[in-house]
Enzyme design. Structure first.
Site, PDB file in Angstrom:
ATOM      1  N   CYS A  64       0.930  -1.311   0.161  1.00  0.00           N
ATOM      2  CA  CYS A  64      -0.210   0.146   0.108  1.00  0.00           C
ATOM      3  C   CYS A  64       0.702   1.572   0.132  1.00  0.00           C
ATOM      4  CB  CYS A  64      -1.235   0.198   0.665  1.00  0.00           C
ATOM      5  SG  CYS A  64      -2.102  -1.171   1.051  1.00  0.00           S
ATOM      6  N   HIS A 112      -3.497   7.525   3.650  1.00  0.00           N
ATOM      7  CA  HIS A 112      -3.892   6.572   2.806  1.00  0.00           C
ATOM      8  C   HIS A 112      -5.245   5.832   3.374  1.00  0.00           C
ATOM      9  CE1 HIS A 112      -3.773   2.193   1.506  1.00  0.00           C
ATOM     10  NE2 HIS A 112      -2.973   1.278   2.521  1.00  0.00           N
ATOM     11  N   ASN A 116      -9.687   0.859   0.017  1.00  0.00           N
ATOM     12  CA  ASN A 116      -9.003   0.874  -0.169  1.00  0.00           C
ATOM     13  C   ASN A 116      -8.199  -0.384  -1.219  1.00  0.00           C
ATOM     14  OD1 ASN A 116      -5.511  -0.142   0.447  1.00  0.00           O
ATOM     15  ND2 ASN A 116      -5.767  -1.242   2.765  1.00  0.00           N
TER      16      ASN A 116
END
Ligand code: COA
Length: 359
Positions: free
Chosen positions: A111, A249, A279
């Site tokens: 990520c 994030h 996500n």
């Protein structure tokens, strides 16, 4: 002082939506559980390859910067869901946009891949190795998702965005970076079924099983991001009041709230779009950056705090001083081909294809 500043930005979001209610068609879950625990209401499912999303995002970012592809010296593609291991995804984008003078590399820290890529490209610009770089964050997770596991299937989505980074002598751009990794707990976020070690063990590529210790990841994510944010603030001699916008994030609203609180910044100075996309791993920060600009949340010379965490467990933060221009110089007509199927139909296709392959 030679700095690296963002002059172009563009996103490419696949159009097919998969809502929480759609997921409740095939998993024992509901909108209330997902929304209250994560803040996520829907996510996108891509009908095209990662390279195609990256190409469209790249063309939009280049048009925004008013830069010809031939003038790029470097393409960095941050992702952990590349279409192919060799050749890499960055070279596919290089070919399709005609960036004939650019080096091309993929960066995989899950990520945080976009954030690691941004720091890498900015350092290369500061050192005079390159002048113009394209940094992409994109992910095609839906074919790799275990759609039988409600613990992870509700959390992720597909998407992509790109930024153009250019050398400048002005006092703007990336001012500080902190990269870190809790390698000692790397097994708490692990995807079985992706990579070489599974090749001879009867796994069908993409038929994954996710090890995902949610609460441990949550705790580590908050500590890692908070530490990284404090480091870059200290490096810049700045305090929480100097931050105009946090662009974190987007994994989970509760994680974002915890990090922002620890940083001493109020939520009205934090950009959130996790409810729209879930996500998207490496794509979350660049997509959030693009949408913050589109929504007028980034003013000229704003101080932006970027931060993220991901598999590894990697974590990162950057302090970025924006330049004068907050609007695109131009627009690209690059677009995705039409999508004939719904998000639910595509996911049901993955479920049917994988059904029984592990028996
Ligand atoms: N729908 C309904 N119930 C669900 C569910 C779902 N989608 N997923 C799990 N549950 C159930 C569990 O089975 C468990 O039931 P039980 O109490 O009967 O055993 C219960 O909900 C609680 O599960 P738990 O995992 O303890 O929930 P949680 O409060 O920790 O929330 C996460 C789970 C994943 C949302 C949370 O841990 C989290 O956000 N972690 C961070 C993960 C992350 O963002 N990772 C990104 C990596 S880059």
């Amino acid at each position: 002082m030679r700095n690296a500043t963002i002059t172009g930005w563009g996103k490419c979001m696949p159009p097919a939506v998969l809502s929480n209610a759609d997921i409740a068609n095939f998993l024992d879950t509901d909108d209330e559980w997902i929304t209250s625990r994560t803040g996520i209401r829907e996510r996108r499912i891509s009908h095209v390859s990662l390279e195609t999303m990256g190409t469209v995002a790249a063309q939009r970012a280049l048009a925004c910067a008013g830069l010809d592809a031939e003038r790029l010296d470097l393409i960095v593609f941050g992702t952990c869901s590349f279409d192919q291991q060799v050749p890499n995804t960055a070279s596919g984008v290089q070919k399709r946009i005609g960036a004939v003078n650019a080096g091309a590399m993929d960066v995989n820290t899950a990520c945080t891949s976009y954030l690691y890529g941004l720091t890498t490209a900015a350092a290369m610009i500061s050192q005079g190795v390159v002048n113009n770089a394209l940094v992409i964050g994109g992910e095609l997770i839906s074919p790799l998702m275990d759609w039988t596991d409600r613990g992870v299937a509700v959390l992720f989505g597909d998407g992509c965005a790109a930024t153009v980074l250019q050398a400048t002598d002005k006092d703007e751009g990336l001012r500080a970076s902190k990269l870190g990794c809790y390698g000692e707990v790397r097994e708490i976020l692990l995807v079985h079924g992706m990579g070489q070690r599974y090749a001879n063990r009867g796994w069908v590529n993409g038929d994954t099983q996710w090890v995902f210790e949610g609460q441990e990841i949550f705790k580590r994510a908050v500590v890692g991001m908070s530490q990284a944010c404090q480091t870059v603030l200290d490096d810049c001699g700045m305090g929480p009041d100097d931050v105009d916008l946090v662009v974190p994030h987007q994994a989970n609203l509760r994680i974002i709230e915890a990090v922002v609180k620890r940083a001493g910044v109020s939520m009205d100075r934090c950009f959130v779009n996790v409810h729209r996309y879930g996500n998207m791993s490496a794509a979350t920060v660049p997509v959030a950056l693009v949408e913050a600009l589109e929504e007028g949340r980034i003013k000229p010379h704003a101080n932006l705090l970027l931060t993220g965490f991901g598999g590894g467990l990697s974590w990162a933060a950057q302090m970025l001083r924006w330049g004068e221009r907050v609007t695109p110089l131009g627009e690209s007509d690059a677009t995705l081909p039409p999508c004939e199927r719904s998000g639910l139909e595509m996911v049901q296709g993955y479920l049917a294809a994988k059904h029984g392959s592990r028996e």
